[in-house]
Write an enzyme that holds these catalytic residues in place. Sequence first.
Site, short mmCIF file in Angstrom:
data_model
loop_
_atom_site.label_atom_id
_atom_site.label_comp_id
_atom_site.label_asym_id
_atom_site.label_seq_id
_atom_site.Cartn_x
_atom_site.Cartn_y
_atom_site.Cartn_z
N GLY A 11 24.75 0.36 -2.74
CA GLY A 11 23.32 0.32 -2.98
C GLY A 11 22.55 -0.48 -1.88
N ASN A 33 29.75 4.61 -7.64
CA ASN A 33 29.79 6.05 -7.66
C ASN A 33 28.72 6.90 -7.02
OD1 ASN A 33 27.53 5.44 -9.06
ND2 ASN A 33 28.01 6.54 -10.84
N ASP A 57 33.68 5.07 -10.98
CA ASP A 57 32.37 4.68 -12.12
C ASP A 57 32.76 3.58 -12.86
OD1 ASP A 57 30.51 4.96 -14.21
OD2 ASP A 57 30.21 6.80 -13.78
N VAL A 58 31.71 2.45 -12.81
CA VAL A 58 32.18 1.16 -13.37
C VAL A 58 32.35 1.32 -14.80
CG1 VAL A 58 29.67 0.43 -13.95
CG2 VAL A 58 31.62 -1.38 -13.16
N LEU A 72 27.14 -5.39 -9.56
CA LEU A 72 25.61 -5.00 -9.15
C LEU A 72 25.50 -3.50 -9.56
CD1 LEU A 72 26.01 -7.33 -7.27
CD2 LEU A 72 24.40 -6.13 -5.68
N LYS A 90 25.10 2.53 -20.83
CA LYS A 90 26.67 2.53 -20.60
C LYS A 90 27.06 1.85 -19.35
CE LYS A 90 28.03 6.70 -22.99
NZ LYS A 90 28.42 8.16 -22.67
N TYR A 144 17.21 -0.30 -19.49
CA TYR A 144 17.71 -1.07 -18.58
C TYR A 144 17.44 -2.54 -18.98
CZ TYR A 144 17.14 -3.46 -13.68
OH TYR A 144 17.51 -3.93 -12.64
N GLN A 161 34.34 -17.35 -25.34
CA GLN A 161 35.66 -17.10 -25.93
C GLN A 161 36.94 -16.65 -25.17
OE1 GLN A 161 34.19 -13.66 -28.56
NE2 GLN A 161 36.20 -13.14 -28.90
N ARG A 185 10.71 2.77 -6.15
CA ARG A 185 10.18 1.34 -6.28
C ARG A 185 8.75 1.36 -5.34
NH1 ARG A 185 15.31 -2.08 -7.08
NH2 ARG A 185 16.34 -0.38 -5.84
P1 NAD Z 1 20.42 0.26 -5.90
O1 NAD Z 1 20.10 1.52 -7.19
O2 NAD Z 1 20.13 0.84 -4.54
O3 NAD Z 1 21.99 -0.05 -6.33
C1 NAD Z 1 22.66 0.25 -7.52
C2 NAD Z 1 24.06 0.72 -6.96
O4 NAD Z 1 24.98 0.97 -7.89
C3 NAD Z 1 24.02 2.12 -6.32
O5 NAD Z 1 24.90 2.18 -4.96
C4 NAD Z 1 24.70 3.09 -7.43
O6 NAD Z 1 24.90 4.20 -6.91
C5 NAD Z 1 25.50 2.21 -8.12
N1 NAD Z 1 25.89 2.67 -9.48
C6 NAD Z 1 25.04 3.08 -10.28
N2 NAD Z 1 25.60 3.36 -11.39
C7 NAD Z 1 27.05 3.15 -11.18
C8 NAD Z 1 28.12 3.32 -12.02
N3 NAD Z 1 28.04 3.83 -13.24
N4 NAD Z 1 29.50 3.21 -11.52
C9 NAD Z 1 29.44 2.74 -10.05
N5 NAD Z 1 28.33 2.46 -9.29
C10 NAD Z 1 27.20 2.57 -10.02
O7 NAD Z 1 19.84 -0.87 -6.79
P2 NAD Z 1 19.51 -2.26 -6.19
O8 NAD Z 1 18.20 -2.54 -5.87
O9 NAD Z 1 20.65 -2.39 -4.72
O10 NAD Z 1 20.27 -3.18 -7.35
C11 NAD Z 1 21.43 -3.71 -7.08
C12 NAD Z 1 21.62 -4.72 -8.49
O11 NAD Z 1 20.51 -5.49 -8.52
C13 NAD Z 1 21.51 -3.83 -9.92
O12 NAD Z 1 22.40 -4.11 -10.89
C14 NAD Z 1 19.90 -4.27 -10.37
O13 NAD Z 1 19.78 -4.12 -11.69
C15 NAD Z 1 20.11 -5.67 -9.74
N6 NAD Z 1 18.66 -6.03 -9.47
C16 NAD Z 1 17.95 -5.47 -8.38
C17 NAD Z 1 16.59 -5.73 -8.27
C18 NAD Z 1 15.60 -5.50 -7.07
O14 NAD Z 1 14.36 -5.78 -7.10
N7 NAD Z 1 16.13 -4.41 -6.18
C19 NAD Z 1 15.73 -6.77 -9.29
C20 NAD Z 1 16.71 -7.19 -10.35
C21 NAD Z 1 18.00 -6.82 -10.38
N1 UDP Z 2 3.87 0.92 -8.66
C1 UDP Z 2 2.67 1.60 -8.25
N2 UDP Z 2 3.07 2.72 -7.24
C2 UDP Z 2 4.17 3.32 -7.00
C3 UDP Z 2 5.20 2.61 -7.66
C4 UDP Z 2 5.06 1.46 -8.45
O1 UDP Z 2 1.66 1.21 -8.41
O2 UDP Z 2 4.24 4.09 -6.20
C5 UDP Z 2 3.84 -0.25 -9.56
C6 UDP Z 2 4.73 -0.32 -10.74
O3 UDP Z 2 3.71 0.52 -11.70
C7 UDP Z 2 4.77 -1.66 -11.15
C8 UDP Z 2 5.04 -2.41 -9.69
O4 UDP Z 2 4.37 -1.44 -8.76
O5 UDP Z 2 3.59 -2.29 -11.41
C9 UDP Z 2 6.51 -2.55 -9.18
O6 UDP Z 2 7.03 -1.36 -9.47
P1 UDP Z 2 8.50 -1.23 -9.21
O7 UDP Z 2 8.99 0.10 -9.80
O8 UDP Z 2 8.71 -1.61 -7.75
O9 UDP Z 2 9.31 -2.49 -10.06
P2 UDP Z 2 9.28 -3.02 -11.51
O10 UDP Z 2 8.22 -2.09 -12.31
O11 UDP Z 2 10.47 -2.66 -12.07
O12 UDP Z 2 9.01 -4.22 -11.27
#
Ligand code: NAD
Ligand code: UDP
Length: 311
Positions: A11, A33, A57-58, A72, A90, A144, A161, A185
């Site tokens: 990701g 996955n 798949d995790v 992640l 899940k 989420y 535990q 996003r």
């Molecule tokens: P992303 O969607 O780019 O990455 C998530 C990765 O997990 C992807 O490669 C996806 O294919 C993989 N994945 C999803 N479901 C899976 C499964 N069942 N089995 C195996 N792999 C699976 O998102 P990201 O922004 O890189 O986020 C990574 C982690 O960081 C996530 O856990 C997310 O909740 C956390 N996080 C991200 C942000 C952010 O702003 N980017 C903020 C808070 C938390």
């Molecule tokens: N948002 C927006 N236009 C877009 C996508 C998102 O105005 O095209 C807004 C969304 O409603 C939120 C903020 O930008 O208030 C951040 O959204 P994002 O999905 O990036 O992250 P999260 O809501 O999870 O913080």
Amino acid sequence: MKKILVSGGGGFIGSHLCARLLNDGHHVICMDNFFTGAKNNISNLLGNDRFTLVNHDVVLPYDTEIDEIYNLACPASPIHYQYDAIKTMKTSVLGAINMLELASKYNAKILQASTSEVYGDPFVHPQSEDYWGNVNPIGIRSCYDEGKRCAETLFMDYYRQNNVRIKIVRIFNTYGPNMQPNDGRVISNFFVQALNNNDITIYGSGQQTRSFQYVDDLVEGMIRMMNTDDDVIGPINLGNPNEFTIFELATKIISMTNSNSKIIFCPLPHDDPKQRQPDITQAKNILKWAPAIELNEGLTKTMDYFKRIDF
Ligand code: NAD
Ligand code: UDP
């Protein structure tokens, strides 16, 4: 050299973490996955003989001898995690159990990528780790938010535990190269729209705020957290405290891309948090960490990435 598993390593954040860990000399197993990840994110790593890609798949158990695990795996963008909400839950819950069981078996350290979403639509501002949050348990974001809250509970229970060596970081909005153009996003949407001279879609009034962290800062914070002693378990916030309205972000991106795009206002999704800003006192004190890359610099690097790729 440590053997390190990164679930969700294909990701956006995971691919940067894998690259950094390889660069630090470790053997990295990237498990994904590819639901929201992309092979392109890690294609430059495939030739490295310390890099192993596992398509898995995790939610299913996984076994390999391991020293450290970064968990992640989970879709992170609202459109992706709401696409199959039950699967998202899940992934968070069964995924956490499977990774914690693995850590327990090999006495590995395990770090959970938790989120600022555990604070929901917060009444306390900025958010510090002792705030329990304001989360709707039955809304469209709940799969989420509650999935991640349950994963934190599981981490704490495996620690209390079963003495598993856990670490929890709560990540605030993070951006940078390797975000997919269809990620949904705000930063990826605005760049794709601005570079195509399409309308910029602000949801709601644009007065809601977010604090945006560049991905390299986050990766540094995650690695510092993993390298702490076993008594440091968190949760610890990792984010950039500089807060911007979504309207400010839109105008910034239009101006830096020299775009002809116009701003349009679309309906605000349900339960969209009004404000979000991390209190990073703990990260500063315990990890000696603070973000180094401010929004203008990070957005420039991100714009260069979106200009390079096809969409
Ligand atoms: P992303 O969607 O780019 O990455 C998530 C990765 O997990 C992807 O490669 C996806 O294919 C993989 N994945 C999803 N479901 C899976 C499964 N069942 N089995 C195996 N792999 C699976 O998102 P990201 O922004 O890189 O986020 C990574 C982690 O960081 C996530 O856990 C997310 O909740 C956390 N996080 C991200 C942000 C952010 O702003 N980017 C903020 C808070 C938390
Ligand atoms: N948002 C927006 N236009 C877009 C996508 C998102 O105005 O095209 C807004 C969304 O409603 C939120 C903020 O930008 O208030 C951040 O959204 P994002 O999905 O990036 O992250 P999260 O809501 O999870 O913080």
